[in-house]
Design an enzyme around this catalytic site. Structure first.
Site, PDB file in Angstrom:
ATOM      1  N   ASP A 127       0.843  -1.192   0.000  1.00 61.37           N
ATOM      2  CA  ASP A 127       0.000   0.000   0.000  1.00 61.37           C
ATOM      3  C   ASP A 127       0.885   1.251   0.000  1.00 61.37           C
ATOM      4  O   ASP A 127       1.449   1.618   1.036  1.00 61.37           O
ATOM      5  CB  ASP A 127      -0.898  -0.057   1.250  1.00 61.37           C
ATOM      6  CG  ASP A 127      -1.792   1.155   1.359  1.00 61.37           C
ATOM      7  OD1 ASP A 127      -1.834   1.963   0.402  1.00 61.37           O
ATOM      8  OD2 ASP A 127      -2.454   1.290   2.416  1.00 61.37           O
TER       9      ASP A 127
ATOM     10  N   ASP B 186      -3.930  -9.376 -16.494  1.00 56.83           N
ATOM     11  CA  ASP B 186      -5.058 -10.282 -16.447  1.00 56.83           C
ATOM     12  C   ASP B 186      -6.058  -9.820 -17.493  1.00 56.83           C
ATOM     13  O   ASP B 186      -6.391  -8.634 -17.545  1.00 56.83           O
ATOM     14  CB  ASP B 186      -5.702 -10.225 -15.053  1.00 56.83           C
ATOM     15  CG  ASP B 186      -6.051 -11.586 -14.524  1.00 56.83           C
ATOM     16  OD1 ASP B 186      -6.842 -12.262 -15.183  1.00 56.83           O
ATOM     17  OD2 ASP B 186      -5.536 -11.967 -13.464  1.00 56.83           O
TER      18      ASP B 186
ATOM     19  N   ASP C 214      -8.369 -14.921 -18.078  1.00 55.62           N
ATOM     20  CA  ASP C 214      -9.304 -15.404 -17.058  1.00 55.62           C
ATOM     21  C   ASP C 214     -10.399 -16.274 -17.688  1.00 55.62           C
ATOM     22  O   ASP C 214     -10.991 -15.892 -18.705  1.00 55.62           O
ATOM     23  CB  ASP C 214      -9.941 -14.171 -16.391  1.00 55.62           C
ATOM     24  CG  ASP C 214     -10.765 -14.526 -15.176  1.00 55.62           C
ATOM     25  OD1 ASP C 214     -10.201 -15.076 -14.223  1.00 55.62           O
ATOM     26  OD2 ASP C 214     -11.988 -14.245 -15.185  1.00 55.62           O
TER      27      ASP C 214
ATOM     28  N   GLU D  88      -6.582 -19.513 -18.246  1.00 57.90           N
ATOM     29  CA  GLU D  88      -7.098 -20.253 -17.098  1.00 57.90           C
ATOM     30  C   GLU D  88      -8.199 -21.178 -17.591  1.00 57.90           C
ATOM     31  O   GLU D  88      -9.130 -20.730 -18.259  1.00 57.90           O
ATOM     32  CB  GLU D  88      -7.664 -19.290 -16.049  1.00 57.90           C
ATOM     33  CG  GLU D  88      -8.064 -20.024 -14.788  1.00 57.90           C
ATOM     34  CD  GLU D  88      -9.047 -19.246 -13.930  1.00 57.90           C
ATOM     35  OE1 GLU D  88      -9.094 -19.483 -12.728  1.00 57.90           O
ATOM     36  OE2 GLU D  88      -9.780 -18.402 -14.478  1.00 57.90           O
TER      37      GLU D  88
ATOM     38  N   HIS E 260      -4.411 -16.584  -6.350  1.00 54.10           N
ATOM     39  CA  HIS E 260      -5.312 -15.799  -5.508  1.00 54.10           C
ATOM     40  C   HIS E 260      -6.637 -16.490  -5.226  1.00 54.10           C
ATOM     41  O   HIS E 260      -7.467 -15.945  -4.495  1.00 54.10           O
ATOM     42  CB  HIS E 260      -5.562 -14.444  -6.180  1.00 54.10           C
ATOM     43  CG  HIS E 260      -6.284 -14.616  -7.486  1.00 54.10           C
ATOM     44  ND1 HIS E 260      -5.689 -15.199  -8.590  1.00 54.10           N
ATOM     45  CD2 HIS E 260      -7.543 -14.325  -7.863  1.00 54.10           C
ATOM     46  CE1 HIS E 260      -6.560 -15.255  -9.581  1.00 54.10           C
ATOM     47  NE2 HIS E 260      -7.700 -14.723  -9.167  1.00 54.10           N
ATOM     48  N   ASP E 261      -6.878 -17.659  -5.830  1.00 50.55           N
ATOM     49  CA  ASP E 261      -8.114 -18.399  -5.575  1.00 50.55           C
ATOM     50  C   ASP E 261      -7.887 -19.640  -4.713  1.00 50.55           C
ATOM     51  O   ASP E 261      -8.842 -20.285  -4.294  1.00 50.55           O
ATOM     52  CB  ASP E 261      -8.724 -18.905  -6.895  1.00 50.55           C
ATOM     53  CG  ASP E 261      -9.203 -17.798  -7.810  1.00 50.55           C
ATOM     54  OD1 ASP E 261      -9.573 -16.715  -7.319  1.00 50.55           O
ATOM     55  OD2 ASP E 261      -9.200 -18.008  -9.044  1.00 50.55           O
TER      56      ASP E 261
HETATM   57  O1  TEU Z   1     -11.537 -17.931 -11.491  1.00 47.75           O
HETATM   58  C1  TEU Z   1     -12.298 -18.892 -12.152  1.00 47.75           C
HETATM   59  C2  TEU Z   1     -12.838 -19.932 -11.341  1.00 47.75           C
HETATM   60  O2  TEU Z   1     -13.236 -20.954 -11.838  1.00 47.75           O
HETATM   61  C3  TEU Z   1     -12.973 -19.691  -9.918  1.00 47.75           C
HETATM   62  O3  TEU Z   1     -14.258 -19.269  -9.717  1.00 47.75           O
HETATM   63  C4  TEU Z   1     -12.690 -20.883  -9.140  1.00 47.75           C
HETATM   64  O4  TEU Z   1     -13.585 -21.908  -9.459  1.00 47.75           O
HETATM   65  C5  TEU Z   1     -12.862 -20.533  -7.719  1.00 47.75           C
HETATM   66  O5  TEU Z   1     -12.229 -19.330  -7.470  1.00 47.75           O
HETATM   67  C6  TEU Z   1     -12.264 -21.593  -6.877  1.00 47.75           C
HETATM   68  O6  TEU Z   1     -12.420 -21.191  -5.576  1.00 47.75           O
HETATM   69  C7  TEU Z   1     -11.270 -16.743 -12.138  1.00 47.75           C
HETATM   70  C8  TEU Z   1     -10.498 -15.823 -11.238  1.00 47.75           C
HETATM   71  O7  TEU Z   1      -9.266 -16.393 -10.948  1.00 47.75           O
HETATM   72  C9  TEU Z   1     -11.327 -15.543 -10.028  1.00 47.75           C
HETATM   73  O8  TEU Z   1     -10.636 -14.785  -9.081  1.00 47.75           O
HETATM   74  C10 TEU Z   1     -12.571 -14.823 -10.490  1.00 47.75           C
HETATM   75  O9  TEU Z   1     -13.432 -14.640  -9.404  1.00 47.75           O
HETATM   76  C11 TEU Z   1     -13.305 -15.592 -11.573  1.00 47.75           C
HETATM   77  O10 TEU Z   1     -12.442 -16.080 -12.583  1.00 47.75           O
HETATM   78  C12 TEU Z   1     -14.296 -14.690 -12.273  1.00 47.75           C
HETATM   79  O11 TEU Z   1     -13.636 -13.753 -13.050  1.00 47.75           O
END
Ligand code: TEU
Length: 553
Positions: free
Chosen positions: A22, A99, A202, A256, A329-330
């Site tokens: 930040d 992205d 994405d 992805e 990040h997921d």
């Molecule tokens: O993620 C795609 C996706 O399939 C995710 O929803 C995944 O299934 C989930 O996060 C698992 O916990 C991408 C991005 O990486 C994610 O951050 C976004 O929310 C999503 O697309 C929508 O753009």
């Protein structure tokens, strides 16, 4: 333009901008913050950054809901800040991939606002709008989306609905419309002309939808997925983007893919087809769940993990290029996952063994911010401490439905995406050295023993282990091009493989055991030890010991 395929030699660091650094102390990470940490990335040795979305956005899904593809979200900075960051990265030999979120826009995008407010809008056909059933009382079909619930949202009091595979604030674009594809090409060229080096695309395998829009049975999770995952025109659309944009720049793409088979993967990245360079395939991250559903926990088994990774190593050899990753990040953090130990003396040792096990496979390694210092899940106790829209939706569904709660409720927090989104831990101070003010998402006291400041002092830290691995990739061509072979695939404790190129052979042995174990390879004559996580080597492998050897024949 000649594509140099530079990505094959890259190590890519993912920055999640809200949580990285930040710069102006408003509690939210930003671009000036990123600029201030570029020397840190240089020190680590990475030569490319994947930046999660920084475009203008209402931030319903932390930027994966874009309202203007040509501008920067104002709390992250300005377009000038962005240009400065890009040139500062390039100065340091670090490329930048952005992205690309073009399966959907934000509902606050001008296109969408116009599309739903006026039936004759030129943007109406940018989205997927269909009549509901029963005079609009019911959605057009029974499809369900990624964050739970119907994929359809009614437009006001009309009898029409729009499709959204994610939140209702993320309406899906209609790729059947050539104008939409023109827009995407323009967006790509806009950023590529600015000097950006490529894109992480994405949910790109969702852009083509079967046009029947019929209900599917049985109506369970991701109902309709056969109509919206790898739809009939996916290859045509991707090739169009290549021909009209990527072809003219020395750039790279990584798509992805969700629930994508090996066959699909090859079809998307076969270089002769000119669609994508790499795919993020999740078969190895799904190793500890059933059916690819993260809420359905399954015990980690090393043999399964090895098998899944090896399958792609063998199949893509000289046919395509792998992406190598453990976190993003997921995903929840890898420390404490994949058979490693979350706390105590074996924690960092095991994180090193896991790191070596994926880093020397064939492909391009990705490191998610904080992975290099072994950041851990915050394990918050209450829903109020979490922010993520996916978690909040699922939580509500569980509150309203006892059956769903029984099926998925138990592990809701453990698999939350916020686990990876807590502020980067730069030091052990109250706000993690991330900000002087309370961050948008708090972390825990994990930074007391996991932070960059300490990692840079301790020559034995995970940070320096990553640094060494990155350095080795630069020096040993066998790590880039060597043929992969899995050895002792049924050994439950050791992940052993070789990479062979000409007269060089790399031998990687990583223990995933808490106990000392015997190594089945007895004769190591001629092998030089390049990397390990123990000071001395004995006959047996110590708990989570890893060794990387090189032999010149
Ligand atoms: O993620 C795609 C996706 O399939 C995710 O929803 C995944 O299934 C989930 O996060 C698992 O916990 C991408 C991005 O990486 C994610 O951050 C976004 O929310 C999503 O697309 C929508 O753009």
């Amino acid at each position: 333009m000649n594509h140099t395929n530079w990505y094959k030699n890259a190590v890519i660091y993912q920055i999640y901008p809200r949580s990285f650094c930040d710069g102006n102390n408003d509690g939210l990470g930003d671009i000036p913050g990123i600029i201030s940490k570029l020397d840190y990335l240089k020190e680590l040795g990475v030569n490319c950054v994947w930046l999660s979305p920084v475009y203008d956005s209402p931030q319903k899904d932390n930027g994966y809901d874009i309202s203007n593809y040509r501008d920067i979200y104002k709390l992250f900075g300005t377009l000038d800040d962005f240009k400065l960051m890009l040139s500062e990265m390039h100065k340091r030999g670090i490329r930048l991939i952005m992205d690309l979120v073009v399966n959907h826009t934000s509902d606050q995008h001008e296109w969408f606002k116009s599309a739903i407010s006026d039936k004759n809008s030129p943007y109406r056909d940018y989205y997927i709008i269909k009549k509901g059933k029963n005079n609009g009382k019911k959605p057009p079909n029974n499809w369900s989306g990624f964050f739970g619930g119907s994929t359809w949202e009614r437009i006001g009091n009309t009898d029409e609905y729009y499709l959204h595979l994610f939140t209702k604030e993320q309406p899906d674009l209609n790729w059947e419309n050539p104008k939409v594809r023109n827009e995407v090409v323009d967006i790509l060229r806009y950023w590529l002309d600015m000097g950006v080096d490529g894109f992480r695309c994405d949910v790109i395998t969702l852009i083509s939808k079967k046009q029947d829009f019929k209900s599917r049975f049985p109506s369970i999770a991701l109902c309709g997925k056969d109509a919206y995952i790898m739809g009939p025109k996916i290859h045509t659309y991707l090739r169009e983007l290549y021909d009209r944009a990527y072809q003219d720049y020395d750039c790279m793409t990584v798509g992805e893919s969700v629930l994508c088979s090996l066959k699909d993967t090859i079809s998307l990245i076969d270089p002769s087809r000119k669609e994508l360079d790499m795919i993020f395939n999740f078969s190895h991250t799904d190793v500890d769940n059933y059916f690819g559903v993260k809420y359905f926990y399954r015990n980690f088994k090393l043999t399964r993990f090895k098998k899944r990774l090896a399958k792609y190593q063998y199949a893509l050899y000289q046919k395509g290029w792998n992406s190598l990753f453990l976190e993003n990040h997921d995903q929840r953090r890898s420390t404490g996952r994949y058979g490693t130990i979350e706390r105590g003396p074996l924690s960092i040792i095991s994180a090193k063994s896991l790191a070596a096990s994926y880093f020397f496979l064939q492909g391009t390694p990705f490191i998610y911010q904080g992975q290099e210092i072994g950041m851990r899940n915050p394990s918050f106790k209450s829903i109020d401490e979490y922010q993520d829209v996916e978690l909040n939706n699922m939580y509500k569904m569980c509150q309203n439905n006892g059956f769903i709660k029984m099926l998925i409720g138990k592990h809701l927090f453990d698999v939350s995406r916020d686990n990876a989104r807590t502020p980067m831990q730069w030091d052990d101070s109250k706000y993690f050295g991330f900000s002087n003010n309370k961050p948008w998402l708090m972390g825990t006291d994990d930074n007391k023993d996991r932070n960059v400041k300490d990692a840079l002092i301790d020559k034995d830290s995970l940070f320096y282990f990553y640094q060494s691995m990155i350095e080795m990739r630069k020096e040993c061509p066998v790590i880039i091009d060597g043929k992969f072979d899995l050895l002792y695939k049924n050994n439950p404790n050791l992940f052993i493989y070789t990479r062979t190129l000409g007269n060089q052979q790399l031998l990687v042995i990583c223990s995933f055991s808490k106990k000392e174990v015997k190594c089945p390879i007895k004769d190591l004559t001629g092998y030089n030890l390049l990397l390990t996580n123990y000071k001395e080597q004995k006959d047996k492998f110590m708990p989570f010991e890893c060794r990387v050897y090189l032999k010149e024949k």
